[in-house]
Design a protein around this motif. Structure first.
Motif, short mmCIF file in Angstrom:
data_model
loop_
_atom_site.label_atom_id
_atom_site.label_comp_id
_atom_site.label_asym_id
_atom_site.label_seq_id
_atom_site.Cartn_x
_atom_site.Cartn_y
_atom_site.Cartn_z
N ASP A 179 9.69 69.70 -11.95
CA ASP A 179 9.01 70.06 -13.20
C ASP A 179 7.50 70.05 -13.05
O ASP A 179 6.78 70.27 -14.03
N GLY A 180 7.01 69.79 -11.88
CA GLY A 180 5.57 69.78 -11.67
C GLY A 180 4.89 68.48 -11.98
O GLY A 180 3.66 68.38 -11.90
N GLN A 181 5.67 67.45 -12.36
CA GLN A 181 5.07 66.15 -12.66
C GLN A 181 4.80 65.40 -11.36
O GLN A 181 5.61 65.38 -10.45
N GLN A 182 3.64 64.75 -11.31
CA GLN A 182 3.21 64.09 -10.08
C GLN A 182 3.73 62.65 -10.03
O GLN A 182 3.70 61.92 -11.02
N PHE A 183 4.21 62.26 -8.87
CA PHE A 183 4.68 60.89 -8.68
C PHE A 183 3.49 59.96 -8.42
O PHE A 183 2.50 60.36 -7.83
N SER A 184 3.67 58.71 -8.85
CA SER A 184 2.63 57.70 -8.58
C SER A 184 3.02 56.77 -7.43
O SER A 184 2.23 55.93 -7.03
N GLY A 185 4.26 56.92 -6.92
CA GLY A 185 4.67 56.14 -5.76
C GLY A 185 5.22 54.77 -6.10
O GLY A 185 4.80 53.78 -5.51
N TYR A 232 15.88 48.72 2.96
CA TYR A 232 14.83 48.97 3.95
C TYR A 232 13.63 49.67 3.30
O TYR A 232 12.48 49.33 3.55
N VAL A 233 13.92 50.66 2.46
CA VAL A 233 12.85 51.39 1.78
C VAL A 233 12.05 50.46 0.88
O VAL A 233 10.81 50.50 0.86
N LYS A 234 12.76 49.57 0.18
CA LYS A 234 12.06 48.67 -0.74
C LYS A 234 11.23 47.64 0.01
O LYS A 234 10.07 47.39 -0.33
N GLU A 235 11.83 47.01 1.05
CA GLU A 235 11.13 45.96 1.77
C GLU A 235 9.89 46.51 2.52
O GLU A 235 8.85 45.85 2.57
N SER A 236 10.02 47.70 3.08
CA SER A 236 8.89 48.28 3.80
C SER A 236 7.95 49.07 2.90
O SER A 236 6.94 49.60 3.37
N LYS A 237 8.29 49.16 1.60
CA LYS A 237 7.48 49.85 0.60
C LYS A 237 7.22 51.31 0.96
O LYS A 237 6.15 51.87 0.67
N LEU A 238 8.19 51.94 1.60
CA LEU A 238 8.04 53.35 1.95
C LEU A 238 8.00 54.25 0.72
O LEU A 238 7.51 55.38 0.79
N TYR A 239 8.51 53.75 -0.39
CA TYR A 239 8.50 54.57 -1.60
C TYR A 239 7.08 54.92 -2.06
O TYR A 239 6.88 55.85 -2.84
N ARG A 240 6.09 54.20 -1.55
CA ARG A 240 4.71 54.50 -1.93
C ARG A 240 4.27 55.88 -1.43
O ARG A 240 3.32 56.45 -1.96
N ALA A 241 4.98 56.38 -0.39
CA ALA A 241 4.61 57.69 0.15
C ALA A 241 4.92 58.82 -0.83
O ALA A 241 4.51 59.97 -0.62
N LEU A 242 5.62 58.52 -1.92
CA LEU A 242 5.86 59.53 -2.96
C LEU A 242 4.59 59.87 -3.73
O LEU A 242 4.51 60.91 -4.41
N SER A 243 3.61 58.99 -3.65
CA SER A 243 2.38 59.18 -4.43
C SER A 243 1.74 60.53 -4.11
O SER A 243 1.54 60.89 -2.94
N GLY A 244 1.47 61.30 -5.15
CA GLY A 244 0.83 62.59 -5.01
C GLY A 244 1.79 63.75 -4.94
O GLY A 244 1.40 64.90 -5.16
N LYS A 245 3.07 63.49 -4.62
CA LYS A 245 4.05 64.57 -4.57
C LYS A 245 4.49 64.92 -5.99
O LYS A 245 4.33 64.14 -6.91
#
Length: 309
Positions: free
Chosen positions: A87-93, A70-83
């Motif tokens: 370790d302080g490394q920023q996600f690109s989503g 469900y996460v992959k098909e709806s591309k919800l993983y993109r909401a990680l962008s900016g978090k």
């Protein structure tokens, strides 16, 4: 002093516990979708649920995989962008990052999703309990649909020996059919190549003939009447030589062999040979009559006369 006996405790019912956990997970999933409109919050809910389901992966593989699908098909993983991670490394989503948060690789999660879609929940759960690995499931996904359906039905029964026997039989049959198809394809390609060579040869011959005809056409257009008749006579004489060579060579040789046969076996073939000669004479007389040719009295061939030379 007598020891007091500890009260007995009921054993933990793992399937029941698993069912309660899964039900709670599904309920929280539905609640999250209904009450959160912000993609980041929804992703956090799903990520937490997926991580919790992963801890029960031995019992609930399909539940975990369905959520990840469900996460992959709806591309919800993109909401990680900016978090940021710990370790302080920023996600690109990306999907890879989301999978890594679960401690798994993208390839492995994609394999689980593909297995779930192809084999179905019941069969996948049963195969997982039987210890069927990724490599085997990948083979099953490549099988024709009827073979997949047969394997799925046996897998649902939970009989590992029957499942393994059927899988080996189907895979061996599929490999044999694939090899036969490959061989037939090679044969078809070989025939195609051979036909291509023949066509190329014929095309080359046709092109050569066209070139010769074009040369003759140009010569005829520019040649004088005397030049044209000389060329025609040369062609006719060449045909005459060819016919004469056939008669004095191959036909005469055949007659000689028939004469030897007659001498050895006491048979007379002269009437048969005379009929052949008569047919040739009739053919030549037909040509003479068609073109109103006179009887030629000179024994010297016309092409050997001084004028023709």
């Amino acid at each position: 002093m007598a020891r007091t006996k500890a009260p007995a405790t009921d054993p933990i019912d793992l399937p029941a516990l698993n069912g309660e956990v899964l039900m709670a997970t599904q309920n929280s999933m539905a609640t999250a979708i209904a009450s959160h409109t912000d993609e980041r919050d929804l992703l956090n809910q799903l990520l937490g649920q997926a991580q919790m389901a992963e801890s029960f992966s031995k019992f609930s593989l399909t539940v975990s995989t369905s959520k990840l699908a469900y996460v992959k098909e709806s591309k919800l993983y993109r909401a990680l962008s900016g978090k940021k991670n710990a370790d302080g490394q920023q996600f690109s989503g990306t999907w890879d990052e989301f999978c890594s948060l679960l401690g798994r690789s993208r390839q492995q999660v994609d394999e689980d999703i593909a297995n779930l879609r192809t084999l179905g929940e019941d069969a996948l759960e049963s195969m997982s309990r039987m210890g069927i690995g990724y490599r085997e499931m990948r083979q099953y996904r490549r099988l024709p649909e009827d073979a997949q359906a047969a394997l799925i039905e046996v897998a649902k029964a939970g009989d590992k020996d029957a499942f393994v026997d059927l899988a080996e039989e189907i895979i061996a049959k599929h490999a044999k059919e694939k090899a036969e198809l490959a061989q037939r394809l090679d044969e078809v390609n070989a025939d195609y190549d051979a036909q291509g060579e023949v066509m190329a040869k014929k095309t080359k011959e046709l092109d050569s003939t066209k070139q010769e005809l074009e040369k003759h056409r140009k010569r005829i257009q520019t040649a004088t009447p005397d030049d044209v008749i000389k060329e025609l006579r040369t062609e006719v004489v060449a045909l005459h030589f060819e016919v004469e060579a056939k008669i004095l060579g191959e036909l005469r040789e055949g007659f000689a062999k028939m004469a030897e046969h007659a001498a050895e076996h006491g048979q007379d073939h002269r009437a048969y040979q005379a009929d052949l000669i008569n047919q040739l004479e009739i053919t030549l007389a037909t040509v003479r009559s068609e073109f109103h040719l006179p009887e030629h009295q000179n024994d010297t061939p016309v092409w050997q006369t001084k004028a023709e030379a």
